[in-house]
Design a protein around this motif. Structure first.
Motif, PDB file in Angstrom:
ATOM      1  N   THR A 109       0.809  -1.227   0.000  1.00 50.09           N
ATOM      2  CA  THR A 109       0.000   0.000   0.000  1.00 50.09           C
ATOM      3  C   THR A 109       0.837   1.271   0.000  1.00 50.09           C
ATOM      4  O   THR A 109       0.282   2.369  -0.082  1.00 50.09           O
ATOM      5  N   ARG A 115     -11.124  14.185   7.592  1.00 51.16           N
ATOM      6  CA  ARG A 115     -11.109  13.630   6.238  1.00 51.16           C
ATOM      7  C   ARG A 115     -11.837  12.293   6.182  1.00 51.16           C
ATOM      8  O   ARG A 115     -12.532  11.987   5.204  1.00 51.16           O
ATOM      9  N   CYS A 126      -3.903   3.189  10.683  1.00 54.00           N
ATOM     10  CA  CYS A 126      -3.614   4.413   9.939  1.00 54.00           C
ATOM     11  C   CYS A 126      -3.618   4.143   8.437  1.00 54.00           C
ATOM     12  O   CYS A 126      -4.130   4.947   7.648  1.00 54.00           O
ATOM     13  N   CYS A 127      -3.078   2.997   8.046  1.00 52.48           N
ATOM     14  CA  CYS A 127      -3.056   2.635   6.628  1.00 52.48           C
ATOM     15  C   CYS A 127      -4.471   2.461   6.083  1.00 52.48           C
ATOM     16  O   CYS A 127      -4.779   2.903   4.970  1.00 52.48           O
ATOM     17  N   TYR A 172      -6.394  12.471  10.684  1.00 58.13           N
ATOM     18  CA  TYR A 172      -7.258  12.081   9.570  1.00 58.13           C
ATOM     19  C   TYR A 172      -8.750  12.118   9.932  1.00 58.13           C
ATOM     20  O   TYR A 172      -9.586  11.768   9.111  1.00 58.13           O
ATOM     21  N   ARG A 224      -1.208   8.895  15.282  1.00 52.15           N
ATOM     22  CA  ARG A 224      -1.156   9.071  13.834  1.00 52.15           C
ATOM     23  C   ARG A 224      -2.529   9.097  13.185  1.00 52.15           C
ATOM     24  O   ARG A 224      -2.694   9.640  12.092  1.00 52.15           O
ATOM     25  N   CYS A 225      -3.529   8.469  13.809  1.00 50.49           N
ATOM     26  CA  CYS A 225      -4.865   8.427  13.205  1.00 50.49           C
ATOM     27  C   CYS A 225      -5.625   9.736  13.389  1.00 50.49           C
ATOM     28  O   CYS A 225      -6.475  10.085  12.557  1.00 50.49           O
ATOM     29  N   LYS A 230      -1.832   4.520  -4.106  1.00 55.71           N
ATOM     30  CA  LYS A 230      -2.550   5.588  -4.803  1.00 55.71           C
ATOM     31  C   LYS A 230      -1.989   5.779  -6.206  1.00 55.71           C
ATOM     32  O   LYS A 230      -2.728   5.914  -7.187  1.00 55.71           O
ATOM     33  N   GLU A 235      -7.771   8.369   0.542  1.00 54.22           N
ATOM     34  CA  GLU A 235      -6.848   8.774  -0.509  1.00 54.22           C
ATOM     35  C   GLU A 235      -6.957   7.990  -1.798  1.00 54.22           C
ATOM     36  O   GLU A 235      -6.557   8.484  -2.855  1.00 54.22           O
ATOM     37  N   GLN A 284      -5.993   5.830   5.556  1.00 56.58           N
ATOM     38  CA  GLN A 284      -5.413   6.456   4.369  1.00 56.58           C
ATOM     39  C   GLN A 284      -5.992   5.851   3.090  1.00 56.58           C
ATOM     40  O   GLN A 284      -6.236   6.572   2.114  1.00 56.58           O
TER      41      GLN A 284
END
Length: 754
Positions: free
Chosen positions: A116, A280, A185-186, A277, A273-274, A120, A193, A189
């Motif tokens: 990952t 969003r 977190c991934c 986001y 880290r989360c 994107k 994204e 994203q």
């Protein structure tokens, strides 16, 4: 074109008897030496056995390319998912047992994370294999996580993520990384994204031009649209898989009776880290709900799964077009979906469920739930005012699109619950909704939910009713609904309504709900909220439809009969306790006394029932009085119905609980009765209404006693999470796409295990 990881694959394309690409053709990329696989054969699959075996597998091992290059028609409903879970339970148990020594779950997650890193870019460049293997890795992770979470505590789960390889090279280094936070977190994203690609979004890329040219050189016909939808399938699918995996991560709540107030997963989502986001993620989930992107129908697939010969289908094209989308769609290759299922949007449905779960997480000890904060504070895209510095999670979204989606999706519990949350918690959205000139588009679906109360679960009905109560707190709403004229309400079956105002229809449906509750559920809170909504509207009743006016008085008649019945039961109970039928009974004040400890349980219940029914009658009299006091001249049909059933009110004239409120009603009845007597006998309906309209102008307003304005405001009870969290998770359990949990394992709420 050279694509990483397919050097040892063999590509063959067969036109399936048709040289035109617009017809079906087969493109398969088989892994050398692959054996066939189906759900029943999964326990014996060599790759799954190795994954769950005793040997550690480095994330750099070529094994992962083999494991992740699979494609088969995966389950799309709970029954098939149950079969899948039962078929793979031995693999999962083996992994649970051996993973603390092998760390293979962590290696799989690291492989997924590596896939990952450039996902994107891969999506925009149509690197199918890259996206396909990432999707397959996530699908396996999700299946494994669901089993792990249902069988162990969060602390035990965390141990499975913290295995550190003792020897051998590792692209991640030897330090112990927090894979849970990394994975969460991934996933976020991925959701925010990775674009949902369409043909128009990538037809100018060199890769796309090369692919179309390559196919046209071998087959005639156009390919752009078909190939574009195949690409969209895979980005849609991995977005859906990411949403689903986040739901699974949070599903630990299902296996606890008590509400989780401290959770490792919650802590990761609200900190670190989360956290950046948050806005969003909420915005993306809302837009997924707004757009209602449908699952690509089977006919848009370019590549069809080969039905002859053994072997797993492997490769770029087969991964995009055959097995991949059938992970979560409603049909696909090898199965035929129903027309109803083909119309729904798995990504929209799953996104809404995740949004509801996130919004109802309990606050952390040191921080309020940021996802709820984001829902409470987002603004319209047309709102140019500055964001408050006190809320870093605010964002903008198109209110018109959101309003339209909310109007169209109210048949589901989830959409109704979202509407409730927005109206109750987001003042910007509430103001916008109340200012709409097409409010009927929102109110009619809510009324239809209440009308079909027999077919809805009690929570859905309750949420719909609370929405009406919130709306009726606004006087502008209460006035405007009587100005909206509706034609031919086909779902209202009791009477043909060729023309009626939205306000009168609302009154009819709420009264019908009260009557249903009186005879079936007997929920005191449902009564209270129905009457509160009517009370809020009563001062602005305008031009009530004759049927609505009749139903108001008919409800009072029903309550009166109920009162007499309960009073008789209470009287008989009291006579029995006094020991003589000739003993004098206390007056009405006796039934209002709270000191009833000397009563038997039955007698106490009768006394309580009597108090409840008298409270309801009092409220109905206040609603009628409010209308007469504030808008008598606007409602001749209500006065007509009142006069027609004037005898109903006689027994309450001297009742100590109703004497004050009965003064105005008695005055109105006496005033108009006198005018009708003066007009003579055998008057037509039209003539009676004419006399009422004339009398309404002549009645001195100062003769009517003023009472405080009837206004009720909805307030959530303390600890609302005790209601909402089990409700939300029951929706996930019953409605989530392609998720199955064993009902015997569920602790949060009760259910039928069959």
């Amino acid at each position: 074109m050279v694509t990483e990881g397919i050097e040892d694959m063999q590509i063959s394309c067969v036109a399936n008897g048709n040289e035109n690409l617009e017809g079906p053709f087969i493109c398969q990329i088989k892994k050398m030496g692959a054996n066939s696989s189906s759900i029943s054969e999964l326990p014996e699959n060599e790759y799954l056995q190795k994954l769950s075996g005793s040997e550690p597998i480095s994330e750099n091992d070529p094994f992962w390319n083999q494991l992740l290059s699979f494609s088969f028609t995966t389950p799309t409903n709970s029954a098939d998912l149950k079969l899948l879970e039962e078929a793979t339970i031995s693999v999962c148990k083996s992994l649970v047992e051996k993973n603390p020594r092998t760390g293979n779950l962590g290696s799989l997650i690291k492989v997924f994370l590596s896939r990952t890193k450039e996902l994107k870019i891969s999506a925009e460049c149509q690197n199918h294999l890259f996206i396909w293997q990432a999707h397959n890795a996530l699908f396996i992770i999700c299946c494994l996580l669901k089993v792990f979470i249902s069988r162990m505590s969060e602390e035990e789960l965390q141990l499975h993520f913290t295995y550190e390889e003792k020897a051998g090279p590792s692209s991640y280094g030897t330090e112990c990384e927090d894979l849970i936070e990394e994975l969460l977190c991934c996933l976020i994203q991925l959701i925010v994204e990775i674009p949902l690609l369409y043909p128009c979004q990538h037809t100018d890329s060199n890769w796309w031009k090369w692919l179309c040219s390559w196919y046209r050189g071998r087959y005639s016909g156009g390919v752009t649209s078909a190939l574009g939808y195949a690409v969209r399938d895979i980005t849609y699918s991995i977005s859906l898989e990411a949403v689903t995996t986040l739901i699974v991560f949070l599903s630990c709540q299902l296996f606890h009776k008590e509400i989780l107030r401290e959770s490792i997963i919650h802590r990761y989502l609200m900190h670190g880290r989360c956290l950046p986001y948050t806005s969003r993620l909420v915005k993306t989930l809302l837009y997924n709900f707004i757009r209602q992107e449908r699952s690509p129908p089977p006919g848009t697939h370019v590549f069809q799964q080969q039905t002859d010969g053994g072997g797993l289908l492997y490769g770029i094209a087969s991964g995009v077009a055959t097995g991949l989308w059938t992970v979560f769609t409603l049909g696909g290759v090898g199965s035929k979906a129903s027309a109803q299922l083909e119309q729904c949007s798995p990504l929209a449905s799953q996104s809404l469920l995740l949004l509801l779960v996130l919004a109802n997480l309990t606050d952390a000890p040191d921080i309020p739930n940021p996802y709820r904060q984001a829902i409470m504070s987002f603004k319209n895209t047309q709102d140019n005012t500055a964001f408050s510095s006190s809320n870093p999670h605010a964002f903008q979204i198109n209110f018109n699109s959101l309003y339209t989606a909310l109007c169209e999706q109210q048949k589901s519990d989830q959409a109704t619950l979202l509407l409730y949350m927005l109206l109750h918690q987001n003042s910007n959205m509430r103001t916008y909704v109340l200012a709409r000139t097409d409010i009927e588009n929102l109110v009619l679906p809510i009324l239809e939910i209440l009308y079909h109360v027999e077919e809805r679960n009690s929570h859905h009905v309750y949420m719909a009713l609370i929405i009406l109560l919130i709306l009726t707190e606004d006087d502008g709403f209460n006035r405007s609904i009587h100005e909206v004229i509706l034609k031919n309400i086909t779902w209202y079956a009791e009477r043909v309504l060729t023309e009626i105002s939205l306000g009168s229809l609302l009154i009819l449906v709420v009264i019908r709900t009260i009557q249903y509750n009186m005879t079936r559920t007997r929920d005191k809170y449902l009564h209270t909220n129905c009457l509160a909504a009517l009370a809020n509207m009563s001062a602005q009743f305008r031009s009530l439809h004759q049927y609505a006016a009749q139903r108001i008085i008919s409800l009072f008649s029903l309550l009166s009969k109920k009162h007499n019945k309960v009073l008789e039961q209470a009287t008989q109970s009291l006579r029995g306790s006094l020991g003589s039928n000739d003993s004098p009974l206390p007056d009405y004040h006796f039934w209002e006394m709270s000191d009833c400890l000397h009563f038997s349980e039955t007698k106490l219940r009768h006394a309580q029932d009597l108090n409840v029914i008298e409270e309801v009658i009092r409220m109905m009299l206040e609603i009628i009085n409010s209308c007469l006091t504030n808008s008598l001249h606007h409602n001749p049909n209500l006065v007509y119905a009142l006069l027609y059933k004037r005898d109903l009110f006689e027994q309450f004239r001297t009742h100590p609980s109703f004497q004050d409120i009965m003064q105005n009603i008695d005055l109105v009845i006496s005033f108009f009765s006198s005018r009708l007597e003066q007009a003579g006998a055998e008057l037509s309906v039209e003539r009676v209404l004419e006399i009422i309209k004339q009398g309404a102008v002549a009645l001195p307003k100062d003769r009517l006693r003023k009472f405080p304005e009837l206004k009720f405001k909805y307030v959530e009870e303390e600890q609302p999470e005790e209601f909402f969290i089990p409700y939300v998770w029951s929706l996930v359990y019953n409605s989530a796409v392609a998720l199955y949990w064993n009902p015997r394992d569920i602790q949060l709420f009760t259910m039928d295990s069959g």
